[in-house]
Every structure is written in structure tokens, then in C-alpha cells.
Design a protein around this motif. Structure first.
Motif, PDB file in Angstrom:
ATOM      1  N   MET A  32      46.391 -76.856 -60.709  1.00 14.07           N
ATOM      2  CA  MET A  32      47.461 -77.687 -61.191  1.00 14.07           C
ATOM      3  C   MET A  32      47.053 -79.040 -61.232  1.00 14.07           C
ATOM      4  O   MET A  32      46.632 -79.450 -60.284  1.00 14.07           O
ATOM      5  CB  MET A  32      48.612 -77.629 -60.290  1.00 14.07           C
ATOM      6  CG  MET A  32      49.741 -78.388 -60.865  1.00 14.07           C
ATOM      7  SD  MET A  32      51.327 -78.030 -59.888  1.00 14.07           S
ATOM      8  CE  MET A  32      51.036 -79.012 -58.464  1.00 14.07           C
ATOM      9  N   VAL A  33      47.349 -79.757 -62.127  1.00 11.36           N
ATOM     10  CA  VAL A  33      46.968 -81.064 -62.300  1.00 11.36           C
ATOM     11  C   VAL A  33      48.326 -81.907 -62.817  1.00 11.36           C
ATOM     12  O   VAL A  33      48.976 -81.413 -63.605  1.00 11.36           O
ATOM     13  CB  VAL A  33      46.079 -81.469 -63.458  1.00 11.36           C
ATOM     14  CG1 VAL A  33      45.881 -83.126 -63.682  1.00 11.36           C
ATOM     15  CG2 VAL A  33      44.611 -81.080 -63.109  1.00 11.36           C
ATOM     16  N   ALA A  34      48.767 -82.784 -61.862  1.00 17.67           N
ATOM     17  CA  ALA A  34      49.895 -83.533 -62.057  1.00 17.67           C
ATOM     18  C   ALA A  34      49.835 -84.852 -62.600  1.00 17.67           C
ATOM     19  O   ALA A  34      48.904 -85.764 -62.255  1.00 17.67           O
ATOM     20  CB  ALA A  34      50.781 -83.539 -60.906  1.00 17.67           C
ATOM     21  N   ALA A  35      50.529 -85.382 -63.513  1.00 12.23           N
ATOM     22  CA  ALA A  35      50.228 -86.738 -64.273  1.00 12.23           C
ATOM     23  C   ALA A  35      51.652 -87.226 -64.264  1.00 12.23           C
ATOM     24  O   ALA A  35      52.696 -86.870 -64.786  1.00 12.23           O
ATOM     25  CB  ALA A  35      49.592 -86.688 -65.588  1.00 12.23           C
ATOM     26  N   THR A  36      51.851 -88.497 -63.705  1.00  9.50           N
ATOM     27  CA  THR A  36      53.010 -89.261 -63.851  1.00  9.50           C
ATOM     28  C   THR A  36      53.537 -89.158 -65.063  1.00  9.50           C
ATOM     29  O   THR A  36      52.956 -89.561 -66.048  1.00  9.50           O
ATOM     30  CB  THR A  36      52.975 -90.638 -63.217  1.00  9.50           C
ATOM     31  OG1 THR A  36      52.372 -90.643 -61.926  1.00  9.50           O
ATOM     32  CG2 THR A  36      54.356 -91.202 -63.059  1.00  9.50           C
ATOM     33  N   GLY A  37      54.926 -88.749 -65.226  1.00 10.80           N
ATOM     34  CA  GLY A  37      55.686 -88.908 -66.383  1.00 10.80           C
ATOM     35  C   GLY A  37      55.247 -87.964 -67.722  1.00 10.80           C
ATOM     36  O   GLY A  37      55.867 -88.074 -68.883  1.00 10.80           O
ATOM     37  N   VAL A  38      54.506 -86.728 -67.381  1.00 13.57           N
ATOM     38  CA  VAL A  38      54.338 -85.678 -68.195  1.00 13.57           C
ATOM     39  C   VAL A  38      54.404 -84.292 -67.581  1.00 13.57           C
ATOM     40  O   VAL A  38      54.368 -84.382 -66.253  1.00 13.57           O
ATOM     41  CB  VAL A  38      52.907 -85.860 -68.861  1.00 13.57           C
ATOM     42  CG1 VAL A  38      52.701 -87.135 -69.560  1.00 13.57           C
ATOM     43  CG2 VAL A  38      51.642 -85.800 -67.865  1.00 13.57           C
ATOM     44  N   SER A  39      54.354 -83.126 -68.241  1.00 12.33           N
ATOM     45  CA  SER A  39      54.435 -81.977 -67.808  1.00 12.33           C
ATOM     46  C   SER A  39      53.301 -81.634 -67.040  1.00 12.33           C
ATOM     47  O   SER A  39      52.270 -82.102 -67.217  1.00 12.33           O
ATOM     48  CB  SER A  39      54.812 -80.943 -68.983  1.00 12.33           C
ATOM     49  OG  SER A  39      53.704 -80.940 -69.930  1.00 12.33           O
ATOM     50  N   ASN A  40      53.413 -80.652 -66.095  1.00 16.14           N
ATOM     51  CA  ASN A  40      52.424 -80.047 -65.515  1.00 16.14           C
ATOM     52  C   ASN A  40      51.288 -79.469 -66.327  1.00 16.14           C
ATOM     53  O   ASN A  40      51.577 -78.837 -67.341  1.00 16.14           O
ATOM     54  CB  ASN A  40      52.813 -79.167 -64.285  1.00 16.14           C
ATOM     55  CG  ASN A  40      53.693 -79.741 -63.346  1.00 16.14           C
ATOM     56  OD1 ASN A  40      53.403 -80.839 -63.189  1.00 16.14           O
ATOM     57  ND2 ASN A  40      54.616 -79.016 -62.860  1.00 16.14           N
ATOM     58  N   ALA A  41      50.021 -79.358 -66.074  1.00 13.63           N
ATOM     59  CA  ALA A  41      48.858 -78.757 -66.661  1.00 13.63           C
ATOM     60  C   ALA A  41      48.279 -77.665 -65.815  1.00 13.63           C
ATOM     61  O   ALA A  41      47.957 -78.098 -64.600  1.00 13.63           O
ATOM     62  CB  ALA A  41      47.765 -79.752 -66.956  1.00 13.63           C
ATOM     63  N   TYR A  42      48.620 -76.399 -66.020  1.00 15.32           N
ATOM     64  CA  TYR A  42      48.127 -75.177 -65.196  1.00 15.32           C
ATOM     65  C   TYR A  42      46.803 -74.854 -65.990  1.00 15.32           C
ATOM     66  O   TYR A  42      46.867 -74.949 -66.946  1.00 15.32           O
ATOM     67  CB  TYR A  42      49.120 -74.334 -65.098  1.00 15.32           C
ATOM     68  CG  TYR A  42      50.506 -74.926 -64.300  1.00 15.32           C
ATOM     69  CD1 TYR A  42      50.443 -74.767 -62.960  1.00 15.32           C
ATOM     70  CD2 TYR A  42      51.625 -75.310 -65.075  1.00 15.32           C
ATOM     71  CE1 TYR A  42      51.577 -75.068 -62.187  1.00 15.32           C
ATOM     72  CE2 TYR A  42      52.490 -75.793 -64.490  1.00 15.32           C
ATOM     73  CZ  TYR A  42      52.719 -75.584 -62.965  1.00 15.32           C
ATOM     74  OH  TYR A  42      53.801 -75.876 -62.417  1.00 15.32           O
ATOM     75  N   THR A  43      46.162 -73.917 -64.931  1.00 13.16           N
ATOM     76  CA  THR A  43      45.197 -73.099 -65.623  1.00 13.16           C
ATOM     77  C   THR A  43      45.682 -72.249 -66.689  1.00 13.16           C
ATOM     78  O   THR A  43      46.683 -71.629 -66.580  1.00 13.16           O
ATOM     79  CB  THR A  43      44.439 -72.095 -64.404  1.00 13.16           C
ATOM     80  OG1 THR A  43      44.007 -73.115 -63.306  1.00 13.16           O
ATOM     81  CG2 THR A  43      43.501 -71.388 -64.958  1.00 13.16           C
ATOM     82  N   TYR A  44      44.846 -72.320 -67.661  1.00  8.10           N
ATOM     83  CA  TYR A  44      45.113 -71.447 -68.993  1.00  8.10           C
ATOM     84  C   TYR A  44      46.319 -72.239 -69.937  1.00  8.10           C
ATOM     85  O   TYR A  44      46.094 -71.982 -70.966  1.00  8.10           O
ATOM     86  CB  TYR A  44      45.648 -70.004 -68.658  1.00  8.10           C
ATOM     87  CG  TYR A  44      44.620 -69.281 -68.071  1.00  8.10           C
ATOM     88  CD1 TYR A  44      43.706 -68.816 -68.803  1.00  8.10           C
ATOM     89  CD2 TYR A  44      45.043 -68.412 -67.047  1.00  8.10           C
ATOM     90  CE1 TYR A  44      42.620 -67.843 -68.203  1.00  8.10           C
ATOM     91  CE2 TYR A  44      44.296 -67.477 -66.463  1.00  8.10           C
ATOM     92  CZ  TYR A  44      42.815 -67.456 -67.363  1.00  8.10           C
ATOM     93  OH  TYR A  44      42.084 -66.157 -66.425  1.00  8.10           O
ATOM     94  N   ASP A  45      46.782 -73.265 -69.401  1.00  7.92           N
ATOM     95  CA  ASP A  45      47.441 -74.179 -70.652  1.00  7.92           C
ATOM     96  C   ASP A  45      46.825 -74.535 -71.687  1.00  7.92           C
ATOM     97  O   ASP A  45      45.760 -75.126 -71.256  1.00  7.92           O
ATOM     98  CB  ASP A  45      48.193 -75.205 -69.831  1.00  7.92           C
ATOM     99  CG  ASP A  45      49.610 -75.080 -69.053  1.00  7.92           C
ATOM    100  OD1 ASP A  45      50.001 -73.878 -69.045  1.00  7.92           O
ATOM    101  OD2 ASP A  45      49.939 -76.049 -68.237  1.00  7.92           O
ATOM    102  N   GLY A  46      47.143 -74.111 -72.800  1.00 10.49           N
ATOM    103  CA  GLY A  46      46.400 -74.541 -74.076  1.00 10.49           C
ATOM    104  C   GLY A  46      45.217 -73.865 -74.373  1.00 10.49           C
ATOM    105  O   GLY A  46      44.448 -74.218 -75.349  1.00 10.49           O
TER     106      GLY A  46
END
Length: 149
Positions: free
Chosen positions: A15-29
Motif C-alpha cells: 500500500m502506498v499512501a499519499a496525502t489528499g489522494v486515494s490509496n494505491a494498492y497492489t494491482y491498482d491500475g
């Protein structure tokens, strides 16, 4: 922008978290076919895309138990005509998948001469997602949304 990364046990839980945006998980996109997630996937929800004149197609929410991912597959009843530019006068048909917990969404487009598209995936283990299909027609906008799964 500050980013924090957490990887637990390798694939599937990154999981990668960035302030002000949705989470990016493995396989996202990611592409369901190239990752192998499409193998063994099932349609867990579907809806008829319709307007006042009736059905123009089907939107499906596809799910892979192996990858814990969801994506949308939009299928038109007929091959798409001219679309997507000013001379055509109509937007092309689109499919969308959206993860409910953070709103992360991906889309696909059905261009002239095609009948189907599928979106990139969202990871949704322990979460829910839904699919939506939209087609611009001479009789108005045709749309539908699946139940969440």
C-alpha cells in the motif's frame, strides 16, 4: 508530497499512501489479462445499460478471487458507430470501476467498430467496488450501475 509505503508479505498487501489522494494498492491500475487475474474470474454483478428506447448493452463487475481485484467489462449490443469527436456528435461508450472506500476509479472506452472494453483493476480485498456503464445515444444518455461487491 510525503509518501509512506508498507509491504507485508510481498504481493497483494502493498500500500502506498499519499496525502489528499486515494490509496494505491497492489494491482491498482493493472491489466486483468496480463497479470493473469482474468483467469478464473467471475462476473459477480451486472446491469443492463438502457435509456428510454431500451437496452444498449451490459455492464459487468468482474472479480478475481486469486488476486482480490475487481474491474468493469462493458459490452454493447451492437458495434459502436462514430463517436468521440465533434463531427460524430456523440461521446464513445465508457465503462468504469470504482472502489467504494476511497473512490479510486478506472475507465475504458469502446471506440468505433468495437463492442467491448474492460477497465484496469482495483484491489478490493475487504472492500467493495461497483461498475458503471454509459453510452451517449440519439435518444439520450444510456447508463447503469451494478450493485457493489
Amino acid at each position: 508530497m510525503a509518501r509512506a509505503g508498507v509491504v507485508v508479505g510481498g504481493v497483494g498487501l502493498a500500500m502506498v499512501a499519499a496525502t489528499g489522494v486515494s490509496n494505491a494498492y497492489t494491482y491498482d491500475g493493472s491489466d486483468p489479462s496480463s497479470t493473469g487475474c482474468a483467469s478464473g474470474a467471475t462476473t459477480v454483478e451486472s446491469a443492463t445499460v438502457r435509456n428510454s428506447q431500451g437496452s444498449v448493452g451490459t455492464i459487468e463487475l468482474r472479480y478475481s478471487v486469486a488476486c482480490h481485484t475487481a474491474w468493469a467489462r462493458m459490452t454493447l449490443n451492437q458495434t459502436a458507430g462514430a463517436c468521440g469527436n465533434a463531427s460524430a456528435g456523440y461521446d464513445c461508450a465508457h465503462g468504469f470501476v470504482t472502489r467504494n472506500n476511497d473512490g479510486r476509479s478506472y475507465s475504458c472506452t469502446i471506440y468505433q467498430g468495437q463492442t467491448q472494453c474492460y477497465t484496469p483493476m482495483v484491489y478490493d480485498k475487504g472492500m467493495t467496488s461497483f461498475a458503471e456503464g454509459v453510452k451517449d445515444t440519439v435518444w439520450g444518455l444510456a447508463d447503469a450501475r451494478t450493485a457493489a461487491y
